[in-house]
Design an enzyme around this catalytic site. Sequence first.
Site, mmCIF file in Angstrom:
data_model
loop_
_atom_site.group_PDB
_atom_site.id
_atom_site.type_symbol
_atom_site.label_atom_id
_atom_site.label_comp_id
_atom_site.label_asym_id
_atom_site.label_seq_id
_atom_site.Cartn_x
_atom_site.Cartn_y
_atom_site.Cartn_z
ATOM 1 N N LEU A 19 -3.480 13.101 5.060
ATOM 2 C CA LEU A 19 -2.385 12.688 4.176
ATOM 3 C C LEU A 19 -2.907 11.786 3.070
ATOM 4 O O LEU A 19 -3.963 11.172 3.208
ATOM 5 C CB LEU A 19 -1.309 11.957 4.984
ATOM 6 N N CYS A 20 -2.111 11.678 1.994
ATOM 7 C CA CYS A 20 -2.500 10.850 0.871
ATOM 8 C C CYS A 20 -2.759 9.421 1.355
ATOM 9 O O CYS A 20 -2.003 8.956 2.197
ATOM 10 C CB CYS A 20 -1.402 10.829 -0.196
ATOM 11 N N PRO A 21 -3.744 8.716 0.904
ATOM 12 C CA PRO A 21 -4.747 9.108 -0.098
ATOM 13 C C PRO A 21 -6.062 9.596 0.504
ATOM 14 O O PRO A 21 -7.079 9.644 -0.196
ATOM 15 C CB PRO A 21 -4.980 7.797 -0.844
#
Lengths: 83, 368
Positions: A19-21
């Site tokens: 998942l981001c980042p």
Amino acid sequence: MSEQPLPEAALELDCRGMLCPAPIIELARRIGEVEVGGLVAVVADDVAARYDVPAWCRMKEQVYVGEDVAFDGVPRYLVRRVG
Amino acid sequence: MSEAPAVPPRYLDSASSEPLHPAAHQTLLAALDAGYADPRRLHHPARNARLLLDNARAAVAEALGVRADEVTFTGSGTEAVHRGLLGLVSATAYDAPVTHTDVEHSAVLHAAAWSGRPTTVVPVDRLGRVDPDALRSAAEALGVVAVQAANHEVGTVQHLPDLPEHAAVFVDACAAMGRLPLPDRWAAAAGSAHKWGGPAGVGVLLVRHRAAWLNPFPADDRADHRATGFENVPAALAAAAALQAVVAERGEVNARQHALVDRIRAAAVAIDDVDVVGDPVDRLPHLVTFSVLYVNGERLVTALDRRGFGVASGSACTASTLEPSRVLAAMGALTHGNVRVSLTRDTSEADVEAFCAALPEVVAELRS
């Protein structure tokens, strides 16, 4: 998104499930492994990567080449190292 | 900073909801006792309620520089957007398109999608300004054009190019109403009272005199034919009082907030790899958005909250949708590590300095 396959990358980063980042951190950490002028591919299913890979390239003065898909349909974002 | 210091929380999320303005507070308490009756009835308490509602409408009209019969109170800003946009759509041919910018609020996007009309999305530049040529050519079609007054996430103010006379312009002014004058060109517009310091549950729908607008939803038999449901008279009056006060104070407040936001922008830029988003000058006075590279937005919001700073975020991990902010994406901005800071009318220089001091420490902690 593009119809034509993009060129092969010297380094492909498997960021599936991240998942981001995390995919962007991985890109930043490992882009130095390719020669200047070489290509890095980020394979990521997190939707934020579609915007964050080009934004990272702008901020870090690298070149965003485009998007295609990996063999399993997961988006693959291509970056050219220019510095 | 070992233990959490006992500081009072600093609320820096006025763009989500501004605390009640003292003028609204006072008016609301007084009107709760006087404005309970049905404004359509003919008895004395009803006439009182009707008088208060008409006063609220007149006050809003005066504050915005519009006609009183152009003002309708709705149950929310979102409802005002839906009624405004879809009412214009209903008055066009059945296949007329809806054009909107790529950075509209989700209320506009959902309404446009719900209309079932063909939709054209007009891109914005890196600062979030709509492409004037693309907007003009999309507006050639006989349809509705939706352009926000200013962006709710990044603050950028939109300026309409000259559009064909036939274009029915809808302006979502929810982020800007009271803070900035209304744009000149609109057939319908929407505002939201809790964004300017009025109570929640009050929206303002503006429909221009003689504009082609048809009620897109089932009718009702209320005092105002554009609205449905029993009017919240006390809240409408409080919203109007807050709007008048905010408009009267905005010369001083906007200048102060604009300078304080400049200070936050400078503090954010001074940190390595921070993307400060939106027009630095031509913007809403009270808000700024920036994205911190390599940092998780949820952790950033949580870490700032632990230090007493309440801020919003457009990052996917902080949103209910798992999708990053459309606005940031449309502008080519970094979507992770995002924070939106928005000042209340009471945010002081000391509050802002405390935030500017804490920010680099928090970012360094999260990056280590």
